[in-house]
Design a protein around this motif. Structure first.
Motif, PDB file in Angstrom:
ATOM      1  N   ARG A  30      54.202 -20.689 -70.812  1.00 29.71           N
ATOM      2  CA  ARG A  30      55.124 -21.436 -70.454  1.00 29.71           C
ATOM      3  C   ARG A  30      56.287 -21.950 -71.410  1.00 29.71           C
ATOM      4  NH1 ARG A  30      53.702 -26.397 -66.828  1.00 29.71           N
ATOM      5  NH2 ARG A  30      55.919 -26.483 -67.180  1.00 29.71           N
ATOM      6  N   GLU A  32      55.868 -23.874 -74.036  1.00 30.70           N
ATOM      7  CA  GLU A  32      55.754 -25.153 -74.513  1.00 30.70           C
ATOM      8  C   GLU A  32      55.347 -25.674 -76.195  1.00 30.70           C
ATOM      9  OE1 GLU A  32      53.338 -27.299 -71.938  1.00 30.70           O
ATOM     10  OE2 GLU A  32      54.589 -26.836 -69.998  1.00 30.70           O
ATOM     11  N   THR A  33      55.173 -24.302 -76.542  1.00 25.79           N
ATOM     12  CA  THR A  33      54.436 -24.491 -77.891  1.00 25.79           C
ATOM     13  C   THR A  33      55.923 -25.177 -79.018  1.00 25.79           C
ATOM     14  OG1 THR A  33      55.032 -22.271 -78.398  1.00 25.79           O
ATOM     15  CG2 THR A  33      52.816 -22.656 -78.035  1.00 25.79           C
ATOM     16  N   THR A  34      57.045 -24.570 -78.673  1.00 23.05           N
ATOM     17  CA  THR A  34      58.188 -25.156 -79.835  1.00 23.05           C
ATOM     18  C   THR A  34      58.678 -26.670 -79.429  1.00 23.05           C
ATOM     19  OG1 THR A  34      59.805 -24.449 -77.950  1.00 23.05           O
ATOM     20  CG2 THR A  34      59.204 -22.772 -79.784  1.00 23.05           C
ATOM     21  N   ALA A  35      58.221 -26.975 -78.069  1.00 28.21           N
ATOM     22  CA  ALA A  35      58.348 -28.534 -77.748  1.00 28.21           C
ATOM     23  C   ALA A  35      57.570 -29.127 -78.241  1.00 28.21           C
ATOM     24  CB  ALA A  35      58.594 -28.517 -76.235  1.00 28.21           C
ATOM     25  N   VAL A  36      56.290 -29.141 -78.267  1.00 28.44           N
ATOM     26  CA  VAL A  36      55.192 -29.767 -78.940  1.00 28.44           C
ATOM     27  C   VAL A  36      55.235 -29.894 -80.234  1.00 28.44           C
ATOM     28  CG1 VAL A  36      52.617 -29.581 -79.242  1.00 28.44           C
ATOM     29  CG2 VAL A  36      53.429 -29.242 -77.145  1.00 28.44           C
ATOM     30  N   HIS A  38      58.096 -29.658 -82.072  1.00 29.30           N
ATOM     31  CA  HIS A  38      59.275 -30.445 -82.529  1.00 29.30           C
ATOM     32  C   HIS A  38      58.976 -31.856 -82.129  1.00 29.30           C
ATOM     33  CE1 HIS A  38      62.207 -27.425 -82.986  1.00 29.30           C
ATOM     34  NE2 HIS A  38      61.984 -26.782 -82.053  1.00 29.30           N
ATOM     35  N   LYS A  39      58.349 -32.162 -81.059  1.00 33.41           N
ATOM     36  CA  LYS A  39      57.741 -33.543 -81.001  1.00 33.41           C
ATOM     37  C   LYS A  39      56.691 -34.027 -82.157  1.00 33.41           C
ATOM     38  CE  LYS A  39      58.114 -33.596 -75.933  1.00 33.41           C
ATOM     39  NZ  LYS A  39      57.474 -33.778 -74.814  1.00 33.41           N
ATOM     40  N   ARG A  42      58.813 -34.671 -85.344  1.00 31.16           N
ATOM     41  CA  ARG A  42      59.602 -35.839 -85.175  1.00 31.16           C
ATOM     42  C   ARG A  42      58.696 -37.178 -85.491  1.00 31.16           C
ATOM     43  NH1 ARG A  42      61.301 -35.666 -79.979  1.00 31.16           N
ATOM     44  NH2 ARG A  42      62.349 -33.999 -80.261  1.00 31.16           N
TER      45      ARG A  42
END
Length: 51
Positions: A30, A32-36, A38-39, A42
């Motif tokens: 899906r 989601e690796t980049t979103a995880v 980045h979070k 942060r």
């Protein structure tokens, strides 16, 4: 005989690992690796007080 005993004793651990691998593959598929990542970056930067 030893393999059967091992599988019988560890069946719940193997099932959990299989479910985890399927979930990991679904997240990668899906995108989601980049979103995880980045979070996580942060949160890490907030912990050390940079951002």
């Amino acid at each position: 005989m030893r393999v059967n005993n091992f599988l019988r004793e560890k069946k719940w651990a193997l099932a959990g690992m299989g479910i985890g691998l399927i979930s990991l593959a679904a997240g990668v598929a899906r995108g989601e690796t980049t979103a995880v990542l980045h979070k996580a970056a942060r949160i890490c930067l907030q912990c050390i007080g940079i951002s």
